[in-house]
Design a protein around this motif. Structure first.
Motif, PDB file in Angstrom:
ATOM      1  N   GLU A  23     -12.072  -1.297 -16.712  1.00  0.00           N
ATOM      2  CA  GLU A  23     -13.412  -0.717 -16.724  1.00  0.00           C
ATOM      3  C   GLU A  23     -13.303   0.782 -16.911  1.00  0.00           C
ATOM      4  OE1 GLU A  23     -15.149  -1.589 -12.948  1.00  0.00           O
ATOM      5  OE2 GLU A  23     -13.870  -0.190 -11.885  1.00  0.00           O
ATOM      6  N   GLY A  24     -14.416   1.366 -17.310  1.00  0.00           N
ATOM      7  CA  GLY A  24     -14.519   2.819 -17.319  1.00  0.00           C
ATOM      8  C   GLY A  24     -13.961   3.513 -18.542  1.00  0.00           C
ATOM      9  N   VAL A  25     -13.685   2.794 -19.617  1.00  0.00           N
ATOM     10  CA  VAL A  25     -13.192   3.436 -20.830  1.00  0.00           C
ATOM     11  C   VAL A  25     -14.121   3.058 -21.987  1.00  0.00           C
ATOM     12  CG1 VAL A  25     -11.261   3.742 -22.412  1.00  0.00           C
ATOM     13  CG2 VAL A  25     -10.811   3.353 -19.978  1.00  0.00           C
ATOM     14  N   LYS A  26     -14.814   4.047 -22.497  1.00  0.00           N
ATOM     15  CA  LYS A  26     -15.759   3.823 -23.589  1.00  0.00           C
ATOM     16  C   LYS A  26     -15.006   3.388 -24.853  1.00  0.00           C
ATOM     17  CE  LYS A  26     -19.466   6.135 -26.071  1.00  0.00           C
ATOM     18  NZ  LYS A  26     -20.179   7.403 -26.244  1.00  0.00           N
ATOM     19  N   GLY A  27     -15.527   2.353 -25.506  1.00  0.00           N
ATOM     20  CA  GLY A  27     -14.936   1.882 -26.759  1.00  0.00           C
ATOM     21  C   GLY A  27     -13.783   0.916 -26.573  1.00  0.00           C
ATOM     22  N   ALA A  28     -13.402   0.622 -25.327  1.00  0.00           N
ATOM     23  CA  ALA A  28     -12.275  -0.293 -25.072  1.00  0.00           C
ATOM     24  C   ALA A  28     -12.688  -1.732 -25.361  1.00  0.00           C
ATOM     25  CB  ALA A  28     -11.802  -0.170 -23.632  1.00  0.00           C
ATOM     26  N   ARG A  29     -11.857  -2.435 -26.092  1.00  0.00           N
ATOM     27  CA  ARG A  29     -11.998  -3.883 -26.257  1.00  0.00           C
ATOM     28  C   ARG A  29     -10.944  -4.498 -25.335  1.00  0.00           C
ATOM     29  NH1 ARG A  29     -11.514  -2.163 -31.471  1.00  0.00           N
ATOM     30  NH2 ARG A  29      -9.617  -3.389 -31.748  1.00  0.00           N
ATOM     31  N   TRP A  30     -11.367  -4.795 -24.109  1.00  0.00           N
ATOM     32  CA  TRP A  30     -10.458  -5.271 -23.069  1.00  0.00           C
ATOM     33  C   TRP A  30      -9.912  -6.650 -23.417  1.00  0.00           C
ATOM     34  CZ3 TRP A  30      -9.015  -1.549 -20.020  1.00  0.00           C
ATOM     35  CH2 TRP A  30      -9.898  -0.509 -19.706  1.00  0.00           C
ATOM     36  N   GLN A  31      -8.673  -6.877 -23.085  1.00  0.00           N
ATOM     37  CA  GLN A  31      -8.060  -8.187 -23.255  1.00  0.00           C
ATOM     38  C   GLN A  31      -8.606  -9.118 -22.173  1.00  0.00           C
ATOM     39  OE1 GLN A  31      -5.279  -8.524 -25.924  1.00  0.00           O
ATOM     40  NE2 GLN A  31      -6.887  -7.041 -26.290  1.00  0.00           N
ATOM     41  N   ASP A  32      -8.749 -10.392 -22.493  1.00  0.00           N
ATOM     42  CA  ASP A  32      -9.155 -11.338 -21.458  1.00  0.00           C
ATOM     43  C   ASP A  32      -7.908 -12.020 -20.896  1.00  0.00           C
ATOM     44  OD1 ASP A  32      -8.450 -13.525 -23.142  1.00  0.00           O
ATOM     45  OD2 ASP A  32     -10.492 -13.713 -23.887  1.00  0.00           O
ATOM     46  N   ASP A  33      -8.105 -12.861 -19.911  1.00  0.00           N
ATOM     47  CA  ASP A  33      -6.971 -13.501 -19.231  1.00  0.00           C
ATOM     48  C   ASP A  33      -6.053 -14.224 -20.214  1.00  0.00           C
ATOM     49  OD1 ASP A  33      -5.744 -14.413 -16.556  1.00  0.00           O
ATOM     50  OD2 ASP A  33      -6.051 -16.292 -17.639  1.00  0.00           O
ATOM     51  N   GLU A  34      -6.615 -14.916 -21.176  1.00  0.00           N
ATOM     52  CA  GLU A  34      -5.813 -15.691 -22.125  1.00  0.00           C
ATOM     53  C   GLU A  34      -5.005 -14.808 -23.071  1.00  0.00           C
ATOM     54  OE1 GLU A  34      -5.364 -19.021 -22.049  1.00  0.00           O
ATOM     55  OE2 GLU A  34      -6.511 -18.876 -20.209  1.00  0.00           O
ATOM     56  N   GLN A  35      -5.382 -13.553 -23.203  1.00  0.00           N
ATOM     57  CA  GLN A  35      -4.688 -12.650 -24.124  1.00  0.00           C
ATOM     58  C   GLN A  35      -3.583 -11.831 -23.455  1.00  0.00           C
ATOM     59  OE1 GLN A  35      -8.365 -10.698 -25.309  1.00  0.00           O
ATOM     60  NE2 GLN A  35      -8.092 -11.458 -27.398  1.00  0.00           N
ATOM     61  N   LEU A  36      -3.516 -11.833 -22.139  1.00  0.00           N
ATOM     62  CA  LEU A  36      -2.530 -10.993 -21.449  1.00  0.00           C
ATOM     63  C   LEU A  36      -1.132 -11.587 -21.555  1.00  0.00           C
ATOM     64  CD1 LEU A  36      -4.567  -9.985 -18.280  1.00  0.00           C
ATOM     65  CD2 LEU A  36      -3.968  -8.538 -20.248  1.00  0.00           C
ATOM     66  N   HIS A  37      -0.231 -10.811 -22.134  1.00  0.00           N
ATOM     67  CA  HIS A  37       1.157 -11.242 -22.317  1.00  0.00           C
ATOM     68  C   HIS A  37       2.038 -10.009 -22.504  1.00  0.00           C
ATOM     69  CE1 HIS A  37      -0.305 -10.672 -26.436  1.00  0.00           C
ATOM     70  NE2 HIS A  37       0.948 -10.319 -26.701  1.00  0.00           N
ATOM     71  N   LEU A  38       3.327 -10.202 -22.361  1.00  0.00           N
ATOM     72  CA  LEU A  38       4.307  -9.155 -22.598  1.00  0.00           C
ATOM     73  C   LEU A  38       5.102  -9.580 -23.836  1.00  0.00           C
ATOM     74  CD1 LEU A  38       6.589  -7.561 -19.904  1.00  0.00           C
ATOM     75  CD2 LEU A  38       7.348  -7.980 -22.222  1.00  0.00           C
ATOM     76  N   THR A  39       4.853  -8.926 -24.957  1.00  0.00           N
ATOM     77  CA  THR A  39       5.514  -9.300 -26.207  1.00  0.00           C
ATOM     78  C   THR A  39       7.004  -8.992 -26.130  1.00  0.00           C
ATOM     79  OG1 THR A  39       3.499  -8.888 -27.469  1.00  0.00           O
ATOM     80  CG2 THR A  39       5.566  -8.953 -28.713  1.00  0.00           C
ATOM     81  N   LEU A  40       7.797  -9.972 -26.529  1.00  0.00           N
ATOM     82  CA  LEU A  40       9.241  -9.787 -26.650  1.00  0.00           C
ATOM     83  C   LEU A  40       9.634  -9.494 -28.094  1.00  0.00           C
ATOM     84  CD1 LEU A  40      10.243 -12.726 -24.328  1.00  0.00           C
ATOM     85  CD2 LEU A  40      10.692 -10.290 -23.890  1.00  0.00           C
ATOM     86  N   ARG A  41       8.905 -10.109 -29.036  1.00  0.00           N
ATOM     87  CA  ARG A  41       9.198  -9.883 -30.459  1.00  0.00           C
ATOM     88  C   ARG A  41       8.023 -10.369 -31.287  1.00  0.00           C
ATOM     89  NH1 ARG A  41      10.443 -10.094 -35.592  1.00  0.00           N
ATOM     90  NH2 ARG A  41      12.580  -9.741 -36.279  1.00  0.00           N
ATOM     91  N   PHE A  42       7.411  -9.458 -32.054  1.00  0.00           N
ATOM     92  CA  PHE A  42       6.396  -9.855 -33.013  1.00  0.00           C
ATOM     93  C   PHE A  42       7.125 -10.390 -34.238  1.00  0.00           C
ATOM     94  CE2 PHE A  42       3.545  -8.984 -36.609  1.00  0.00           C
ATOM     95  CZ  PHE A  42       2.474  -9.759 -36.211  1.00  0.00           C
ATOM     96  N   ILE A  43       6.715 -11.547 -34.711  1.00  0.00           N
ATOM     97  CA  ILE A  43       7.378 -12.191 -35.846  1.00  0.00           C
ATOM     98  C   ILE A  43       6.558 -12.006 -37.114  1.00  0.00           C
ATOM     99  CG2 ILE A  43       8.199 -14.409 -36.760  1.00  0.00           C
ATOM    100  CD1 ILE A  43       8.569 -15.132 -33.638  1.00  0.00           C
ATOM    101  N   GLY A  44       5.252 -12.178 -37.013  1.00  0.00           N
ATOM    102  CA  GLY A  44       4.388 -12.005 -38.170  1.00  0.00           C
ATOM    103  C   GLY A  44       4.045 -13.321 -38.835  1.00  0.00           C
ATOM    104  N   GLU A  45       3.532 -13.228 -40.059  1.00  0.00           N
ATOM    105  CA  GLU A  45       3.096 -14.416 -40.790  1.00  0.00           C
ATOM    106  C   GLU A  45       4.256 -15.073 -41.503  1.00  0.00           C
ATOM    107  OE1 GLU A  45      -0.433 -14.368 -43.051  1.00  0.00           O
ATOM    108  OE2 GLU A  45      -1.547 -13.297 -41.508  1.00  0.00           O
ATOM    109  N   VAL A  46       4.405 -16.369 -41.254  1.00  0.00           N
ATOM    110  CA  VAL A  46       5.459 -17.159 -41.878  1.00  0.00           C
ATOM    111  C   VAL A  46       4.872 -18.514 -42.287  1.00  0.00           C
ATOM    112  CG1 VAL A  46       7.326 -16.039 -40.585  1.00  0.00           C
ATOM    113  CG2 VAL A  46       6.253 -18.095 -39.658  1.00  0.00           C
ATOM    114  N   ASP A  47       5.534 -19.173 -43.238  1.00  0.00           N
ATOM    115  CA  ASP A  47       5.067 -20.505 -43.631  1.00  0.00           C
ATOM    116  C   ASP A  47       5.556 -21.542 -42.620  1.00  0.00           C
ATOM    117  OD1 ASP A  47       7.715 -21.362 -44.292  1.00  0.00           O
ATOM    118  OD2 ASP A  47       7.477 -20.734 -46.366  1.00  0.00           O
ATOM    119  N   GLY A  48       5.111 -22.769 -42.774  1.00  0.00           N
ATOM    120  CA  GLY A  48       5.417 -23.832 -41.823  1.00  0.00           C
ATOM    121  C   GLY A  48       6.897 -24.107 -41.646  1.00  0.00           C
ATOM    122  N   ARG A  49       7.663 -24.086 -42.725  1.00  0.00           N
ATOM    123  CA  ARG A  49       9.106 -24.345 -42.632  1.00  0.00           C
ATOM    124  C   ARG A  49       9.796 -23.259 -41.820  1.00  0.00           C
ATOM    125  NH1 ARG A  49      13.341 -22.262 -44.469  1.00  0.00           N
ATOM    126  NH2 ARG A  49      12.281 -20.951 -45.979  1.00  0.00           N
TER     127      ARG A  49
END
Length: 178
Positions: A23-49
């Motif tokens: 709270e208390g920060v103008k313009g913040a798009r706060w994460q919700d409970d389902e979005q809270l995580h600690l990223t270990l490695r962003f992989i990006g867009e890949v195909d199914g294989r």
């Protein structure tokens, strides 16, 4: 195409404590409970294989469970403008070790290694063009600390971008081994 990342899901008590700060920060798009995580490695867009190869490669990652705790808050930005607000975690060494193992597994699956420096954090909010009250938030919560919590697993997530922000689905969970 699949937009993937590997991450740790904090326990409910930690997520709840973080949500209580939001709270208390103008313009913040706060994460919700389902979005809270600690990223270990962003992989990006890949195909199914490639997604299947990444999922299999991550199954080869082994590391003993370890404990971390919340430690302070900070921001990422560029050109004098904040684009993300985060909660820090410590200690970093076990997280960096796990990050390296995950990165090596992903390289074995055929993707490029991570080029950016790794700073373990949990994103609390994202910003567009506007962010007011950020300095006050950072000062108010600079002493953020939590009891240690044990990391016993990590997950491969798929991210879907939408009008309401990103939604995350766990593709596969990986237990850390003792």
């Amino acid at each position: 195409m699949h937009r993937l990342f590997a991450a740790i899901r904090p326990p409910a008590t930690i997520r709840s404590a973080l949500i209580d700060l939001m709270e208390g920060v103008k313009g913040a798009r706060w994460q919700d409970d389902e979005q809270l995580h600690l990223t270990l490695r962003f992989i990006g867009e890949v195909d199914g294989r490639v997604a299947e190869d990444v999922a299999a490669a991550l199954g080869t990652v082994h590391q003993p469970p370890f404990s971390i705790a919340l430690d302070g808050v900070g921001q990422f930005g560029s050109r004098g403008r904040a684009n993300a607000l985060w909660a820090g975690v410590r200690p970093h060494e076990a997280l960096r070790h796990l990050h390296r193992k995950i990165d090596q597994a992903i390289v074995r699956a055929g993707l490029e290694p991570e080029r950016r420096a790794y700073l373990p954090h949990i994103t609390l909010a994202r910003f567009g063009r506007e962010s007011g009250g950020l300095d006050a938030f950072l000062a108010r919560h600079a002493g953020l600390r939590s009891d240690p919590f044990e990391v016993t697993d990590f997950a491969l997530y798929e991210s879907r971008l939408g009008h309401e922000g990103a939604s995350y689905t766990i593709v596969e969970r990986y237990d850390l081994s003792a």
